[in-house]
Design a protein around this motif. Structure first.
Motif, short mmCIF file in Angstrom:
data_model
loop_
_atom_site.label_atom_id
_atom_site.label_comp_id
_atom_site.label_asym_id
_atom_site.label_seq_id
_atom_site.Cartn_x
_atom_site.Cartn_y
_atom_site.Cartn_z
N ARG A 136 -6.45 -2.06 0.01
CA ARG A 136 -6.50 -1.75 -1.42
C ARG A 136 -7.97 -1.65 -1.82
O ARG A 136 -8.81 -2.38 -1.31
N TRP A 143 -2.74 4.93 3.94
CA TRP A 143 -1.33 4.64 4.18
C TRP A 143 -0.48 5.91 4.27
O TRP A 143 0.74 5.84 4.19
N ASP A 184 -4.20 -7.39 -6.34
CA ASP A 184 -2.81 -7.85 -6.32
C ASP A 184 -2.43 -8.35 -7.71
O ASP A 184 -2.09 -9.52 -7.89
N CYS A 213 -5.89 0.54 -7.66
CA CYS A 213 -4.79 -0.37 -7.29
C CYS A 213 -4.49 -1.37 -8.40
O CYS A 213 -3.39 -1.94 -8.44
N THR A 220 4.91 -1.86 -13.22
CA THR A 220 5.61 -3.04 -12.71
C THR A 220 5.85 -4.12 -13.75
O THR A 220 6.74 -4.96 -13.58
N TRP A 247 -0.26 4.03 -5.42
CA TRP A 247 -0.19 2.64 -4.95
C TRP A 247 1.12 1.98 -5.37
O TRP A 247 1.76 1.26 -4.58
N TRP A 250 3.97 3.34 -3.18
CA TRP A 250 3.89 2.76 -1.82
C TRP A 250 4.50 1.37 -1.79
O TRP A 250 5.35 1.06 -0.95
N LYS A 251 4.09 0.51 -2.74
CA LYS A 251 4.58 -0.86 -2.75
C LYS A 251 6.07 -0.92 -3.07
O LYS A 251 6.82 -1.70 -2.46
N MET A 255 9.13 -2.54 -0.76
CA MET A 255 9.98 -3.63 -1.24
C MET A 255 11.45 -3.25 -1.37
O MET A 255 12.30 -4.12 -1.56
#
Length: 278
Positions: A136, A143, A184, A213, A220, A247, A250-251, A255
């Protein structure tokens, strides 16, 4: 944990030790007495984060509008635990994933203000993106090969939209100078006290690079007016939002098959936001 404390910090060895729940992924945390906490890397890949946090958190803290973890002790590798570890001051509050939040627009403004202040901190000598940050802060293209497989987790029109989001993220230029990013910005890393944001924790993925990122809370964590406040206060250009959308995609795709089921439900909700063009 008690044996490690007796070996390296005997002054704290008699304090109560209790696991912090819910626990993290990259590190395991314990509450030590009433005023301290202990943080240990959970796997070899997370070991580089320890020295980074110990070195940089004291330097970043004076420039930030909210408390961050205060290093109280640097544990060394030993036969009891073969990696470095940390003792921090305890920060009171409940993480934002489970805490009651009085005003989500205020949370959005406070969080974005924190990230703006972090971006403004002197980046000289800060760690460039790499394995320590899960890359990140670097180009989302790192990625790309993995993403080509992940995109098969959605089908039909959804896959076509997701592929477009990813193409836009890859194509969005990043011409700005590298700045500090958290890496994060998840609800579990935000502490809420008296209904408001009280502290930001877990700088294991932090570094100096592209802050795209750190835009992911738009999809979210927030919706409606709170989302508008976060976007306005964070004040980044459209290319940064496009990379951030990549980003977040991707996450979410990672998940989507996670257990427990709550994580997959969360990923589906985020995907819904992204695919709806928010």
């Amino acid at each position: 944990m008690r044996e490690l404390l007796a070996e390296q910090f005997p002054q704290w060895a008699q304090l109560d030790v209790r696991p912090v729940l819910p626990g993290g992924n990259d590190h395991r945390s314990f509450r030590l007495g009433d005023e301290l906490s202990v943080r240990l890397p959970s796997a070899p890949g997370y070991v580089p984060q320890v020295a980074k946090e110990q070195s940089w958190l004291p330097r970043l803290a004076p420039h930030l509008p909210l408390p961050v973890p205060t290093v109280r002790g640097a544990g060394r590798p030993s036969p009891l635990f073969a990696a470095p570890w940390s003792v921090y001051g305890w920060l009171p509050g409940r993480n934002a994933a489970v805490a009651a939040i009085d005003d989500r627009a205020r949370l959005a403004e406070d969080l974005a203000g924190f990230l703006v202040a972090l971006r403004a901190a002197d980046p000289a000598g800060g760690p460039a993106p790499g394995l320590h940050s899960a890359f990140r802060g670097g180009p989302v293209a790192h990625w790309d090969a993995e993403m080509r497989d992940l995109l098969h987790r959605v089908q039909g029109r959804d896959r076509a939209i997701a592929e477009g989001i990813w193409r836009d993220a890859l194509a969005a230029p990043s011409a700005a100078e590298p700045v500090w990013f958290h890496g994060d910005v998840a609800a579990a890393n935000l502490l809420i006290r008296d209904g408001a944001l009280a502290a930001v924790v877990d700088f294991g993925c932090a570094g100096v690079g592209d802050p795209a990122c750190d835009t992911v809370p738009l999809w979210t964590m927030f919706e409606g007016a709170a989302r508008d406040v976060f976007r306005e206060t964070l004040a980044v250009d459209e290319a940064t939002w496009a990379r951030g959308r990549g980003w977040a995609l991707w996450k979410a795709l990672i998940m989507l098959t996670n257990k427990p089921p709550g994580q997959a439900d969360f990923a589906r909700r985020v995907l819904g936001e992204l695919l709806a063009g928010v």
